[in-house]
Design a protein around this motif. Structure first.
Motif, PDB file in Angstrom:
ATOM      1  N   ARG A 168      22.470  21.871   7.899  1.00  0.00           N
ATOM      2  CA  ARG A 168      21.084  22.049   7.502  1.00  0.00           C
ATOM      3  C   ARG A 168      20.911  21.626   6.052  1.00  0.00           C
ATOM      4  O   ARG A 168      21.700  22.018   5.195  1.00  0.00           O
ATOM      5  N   CYS A 179       6.851  28.932   7.057  1.00  0.00           N
ATOM      6  CA  CYS A 179       6.821  28.688   8.498  1.00  0.00           C
ATOM      7  C   CYS A 179       6.757  29.984   9.304  1.00  0.00           C
ATOM      8  O   CYS A 179       6.993  29.966  10.523  1.00  0.00           O
ATOM      9  N   THR A 183       6.693  28.533  15.681  1.00  0.00           N
ATOM     10  CA  THR A 183       7.901  28.284  16.467  1.00  0.00           C
ATOM     11  C   THR A 183       8.399  26.861  16.241  1.00  0.00           C
ATOM     12  O   THR A 183       9.526  26.629  15.820  1.00  0.00           O
ATOM     13  N   VAL A 184       7.558  25.879  16.533  1.00  0.00           N
ATOM     14  CA  VAL A 184       7.866  24.469  16.279  1.00  0.00           C
ATOM     15  C   VAL A 184       6.577  23.791  15.821  1.00  0.00           C
ATOM     16  O   VAL A 184       5.535  23.931  16.461  1.00  0.00           O
ATOM     17  N   GLY A 185       6.638  23.079  14.706  1.00  0.00           N
ATOM     18  CA  GLY A 185       5.433  22.389  14.237  1.00  0.00           C
ATOM     19  C   GLY A 185       5.671  21.640  12.949  1.00  0.00           C
ATOM     20  O   GLY A 185       6.703  21.784  12.294  1.00  0.00           O
ATOM     21  N   ILE A 194       8.855  20.477   8.557  1.00  0.00           N
ATOM     22  CA  ILE A 194       9.035  20.755   9.983  1.00  0.00           C
ATOM     23  C   ILE A 194       9.481  22.201  10.123  1.00  0.00           C
ATOM     24  O   ILE A 194      10.468  22.619   9.509  1.00  0.00           O
ATOM     25  N   CYS A 195       8.747  22.936  10.919  1.00  0.00           N
ATOM     26  CA  CYS A 195       9.090  24.347  11.165  1.00  0.00           C
ATOM     27  C   CYS A 195       9.781  24.465  12.516  1.00  0.00           C
ATOM     28  O   CYS A 195       9.273  23.964  13.526  1.00  0.00           O
ATOM     29  N   VAL A 196      10.937  25.098  12.522  1.00  0.00           N
ATOM     30  CA  VAL A 196      11.670  25.373  13.763  1.00  0.00           C
ATOM     31  C   VAL A 196      12.075  26.833  13.747  1.00  0.00           C
ATOM     32  O   VAL A 196      12.858  27.262  12.888  1.00  0.00           O
ATOM     33  N   LEU A 197      11.490  27.577  14.658  1.00  0.00           N
ATOM     34  CA  LEU A 197      11.767  29.009  14.763  1.00  0.00           C
ATOM     35  C   LEU A 197      11.557  29.709  13.420  1.00  0.00           C
ATOM     36  O   LEU A 197      12.353  30.556  13.001  1.00  0.00           O
ATOM     37  N   GLN A 226      11.759  28.507  10.420  1.00  0.00           N
ATOM     38  CA  GLN A 226      12.538  28.014   9.287  1.00  0.00           C
ATOM     39  C   GLN A 226      12.006  26.647   8.828  1.00  0.00           C
ATOM     40  O   GLN A 226      11.773  25.765   9.651  1.00  0.00           O
ATOM     41  N   ASN A 270      12.015  22.871   7.089  1.00  0.00           N
ATOM     42  CA  ASN A 270      12.901  21.732   6.869  1.00  0.00           C
ATOM     43  C   ASN A 270      12.052  20.603   6.287  1.00  0.00           C
ATOM     44  O   ASN A 270      11.172  20.072   6.968  1.00  0.00           O
TER      45      ASN A 270
END
Length: 318
Positions: free
Chosen positions: A237, A249, A253-255, A268-271, A273, A275
């Protein structure tokens, strides 16, 4: 005599201004290729005075004055105009504006296909910009209708299939049941083999029964079903951006969302978090489209023409 000295001084200042930069060695890409007429194409309409565009002659450049194009020769003599850096430099350091640029003479917002059927390109200022990926995910770009659609409805662009071929010659398609007829080294039409059930043999340039046919291999965007190679190491990561709050974020969830301080980047948001990702050069993140596109990196204002063209291509399937 005084007027001549003043004029010479102004020319030297212009040459010094264009040539004052930090030099970086770059490979020449297709220098000295003749181009279309450099007649005024209206590129300067709505542009501020001093905006620069490439000329058909690599020794010249075009500057905007009062909404009109004014062609000027590079100084010192013998230097050429690098359209990427917008400076005059010695030829060995210059990337000239060449025929390889398919946006020459095209209006802002014109859509052209990329070599990857999932992508397309929006012409701005007669230059090819970064490729844009079709939306929704899984759709492909139909170069004839200029829209993103489901794969079974799409005619992908076979870039270079007819390059170097004489008019009337036949070239293979990705679909072995079809072939192309070439004109002006470009695809004139795609034709399905007859009778039904026959395939196109690319070496003999005839349609024949499958057992007698050698189909052309799929290109980089062909129909291969081979899975992509798996990574050989565990993913790591990237470090968090100190300008991005750790809770940015939260609840996502994802976006994809805007970067809080830099419009040339996005998050970028994943769960839950974050990025941080960087947009390609000379593009900004357009939140309403959730993609990077053409705009002003200083003011963060997106081009409305670019937005309208993107929507035109991607709104066909929802």
């Amino acid at each position: 005599m005084t007027k001549l000295l003043v004029f010479a001084g102004l020319c030297c200042l212009l040459g010094a201004g264009l040539a004052s930069f930090q030099r970086q060695t770059k490979l020449i890409q297709g220098n000295f290729v003749p181009r279309n007429s450099s007649a005024d194409r209206g590129r300067c309409e709505g542009q501020t005075d001093g905006t620069l565009f490439p000329s058909s002659n690599c020794s010249n450049f075009v500057s905007c004055e009062g909404g009109r194009e004014v062609e000027t020769g590079c100084l010192p003599e013998g230097t050429m105009y690098d359209y990427e850096r917008e400076v005059c430099d010695h030829p060995e350091f210059v990337t000239c504006w060449t025929e390889e640029n398919r946006c020459t003479g095209r209006e802002n917002g014109t859509l052209i296909p990329a070599t990857n059927c999932s992508n397309f390109i929006i012409c701005m200022n007669e230059l090819e910009n970064e490729e844009v990926t079709c939306a929704p995910a899984g759709t492909l770009f139909d170069y004839q209708r200029e829209v993103c659609d489901h794969p079974e409805n799409v005619q992908c662009y076979e870039g270079g299939a007819c390059a170097g071929r004489p008019d009337g010659s036949l070239a293979p398609s990705r679909n072995c049941s079809n072939f192309f007829r070439c004109e002006n080294e470009d695809i004139a039409e795609e034709i399905t083999c007859q009778p039904q059930g026959t395939l196109f043999d690319w070496q003999r340039e005839v349609c024949d029964h499958p057992e007698n046919v050698e189909c052309a291999e799929s290109g980089p965007t062909g129909n291969s079903t081979d899975a992509p190679p798996m990574p050989t190491s565990e993913p790591t990561r990237p470090p968090l951006d100190p300008d991005v709050p750790t809770d940015l974020c939260r609840g996502v969830t994802v976006g994809m969302i805007e970067h809080p301080t830099d419009c040339t980047r996005y998050v970028i948001c994943v769960l839950g978090q974050p990025n941080v990702q960087q947009c390609p050069d000379n593009t900004i993140f357009i939140a309403e489209l959730a993609t990077c596109g053409f705009g002003d990196t200083e003011t963060c204002a997106a081009s409305q023409i670019w937005i309208d063209s993107y929507r035109r291509a991607t709104s066909y399937v929802r």
